[in-house]
Design a protein around this motif. Structure first.
Motif: not given
Length: 346
Positions: A1-6, A25-32, A36-41, A107-113
């Motif tokens: 599940m690639p996360i483009r921005h969050s 917040s002035g900073t996006e969540l780091a790719e980690s 990924e677990n946060l968005l999955h849950d 806020f999370a912009h992600y790709q599924q498939g």
């Protein structure tokens, strides 16, 4: 599940009536792996929720500006700026509604498939206990995904590629009351486009009609029912709609278009994709039986209303019989009476 921005912002809103305080917040969540677990849950908790609404954006206006901000971002705008403007609008609506529910806004912009999604959720904390390396217990806070009441998910790909769609936005109707749901839906700028429970009930009614029309043997009916429920529940679990053609193929691999053609040939009014309502699906089960020329088949929800079962006597009492069956029975009874009169006179 690639996360483009969050990104996560925070709205402090206390029940004492004091104004809400927004922490941007002035900073996006780091790719980690943590992100990924946060968005999955979050997605798992969102998909598990019943009572969702499905709809589309209102026309962009001063009252409903969100779709315009989202379009500007998708067309190449800055994600952080988009989320900042949106969360400021959310805070304003929260103040106007005089609600005391604050929290962290994800806020999370992600790709599924091949599909792009934007999910927005108001997350609450719950208290917990953690045990440290020295085996001491320490109070801790964690995001409570089991208590999500305000969230929405937008299928960006469908929104941009299919202007006629009426179900590219899903949102939780929530248990915090209609007022809370309405202000969050107004924030998204969404209007209800599809009645998920109603569409699911219509699909199940169409399936029951199909089973009756095809006069399926009870084993075949049970097998096809299981295929329908399993597929539909699996789609609900991943937050995807039921696709009529896919379902038709699963119901009958030898004649993969048969069920879909049956539905399209009748006046059910179902679209090619149907939001899967888990609560409605959970109530659906068919009871079937056949013996000595008697064939019985009915849905579980009719038990106790139109159908009564007397376990001691081994009988079923039926109410509200179909008109066609009633007419046949009347004619049959009339014929029996006529035969008896004729036999008596002779």
């Amino acid at each position: 599940m690639p996360i483009r921005h969050s990104i996560i912002h925070k709205i402090d809103k206390k029940p004492d009536g004091s104004p809400a305080v927004l922490h941007v917040s002035g900073t996006e969540l780091a790719e980690s792996q943590v992100t990924e677990n946060l968005l999955h849950d979050l997605n798992e908790a969102y998909n598990a929720k019943t009572g969702k609404g499905w709809g589309l954006f209102h026309a962009e206006s001063g009252a409903y500006p969100f779709s315009g901000w989202l379009r500007a971002y998708v067309d190449g705008g800055d994600f952080i700026e988009f989320s900042r403007v949106a969360v400021e609008h959310l805070t304003k609506l929260m103040e106007e509604s005089n609600l005391s529910v604050g929290g962290h806004v994800l806020f999370a912009h992600y790709q599924q498939g091949m599909t792009d999604y934007l999910v927005i959720a108001l997350l609450q904390h719950s208290e917990g206990i953690t045990v440290g390396a020295d085996l001491s217990d320490t109070p801790s806070k964690h995001l409570d995904f089991g208590n999500i009441n305000l969230a929405a998910r937008i299928n960006i790909s469908e929104w941009r590629s299919n202007p006629k769609s009426r179900q590219y936005v899903s949102y939780l109707k929530g248990s915090k009351g209609r007022k809370a749901t309405d202000y969050f839906r107004d924030f998204i700028g969404c209007q209800e486009g599809v009645d998920g429970p109603g569409e699911t009930r219509t699909l199940l009614k169409a399936f029951s009609d199909f089973v009756t029309a095809e006069d399926l043997h009870e084993d075949s009916a049970r097998e096809k029912t299981q295929a329908l429920v399993s597929y539909s529940m699996a789609q609900a679990k991943i937050g995807e709609p039921i696709t009529l053609d896919e379902l038709s193929e699963l119901i009958d691999e030898d004649q993969p278009k048969m069920f879909a053609d049956f539905i399209r040939g009748k006046d059910y009014g179902l679209s090619a994709t149907i939001p899967a309502d888990k609560k409605t699906l959970n109530k659906f089960r068919r009871f079937t039986g056949r013996i000595d020329g008697l064939s019985i088949s009915f849905e579980q929800h009719l038990l106790g209303s139109k159908i009564e079962f007397d376990e001691a006597g081994g009988t079923l009492t039926l109410r509200s019989l179909p008109t066609q069956l009633t007419d046949q029975l009347k004619r049959a009874v009339a014929c029996v009476i006529d035969d008896r009169i004729e036999a008596h006179n002779s």
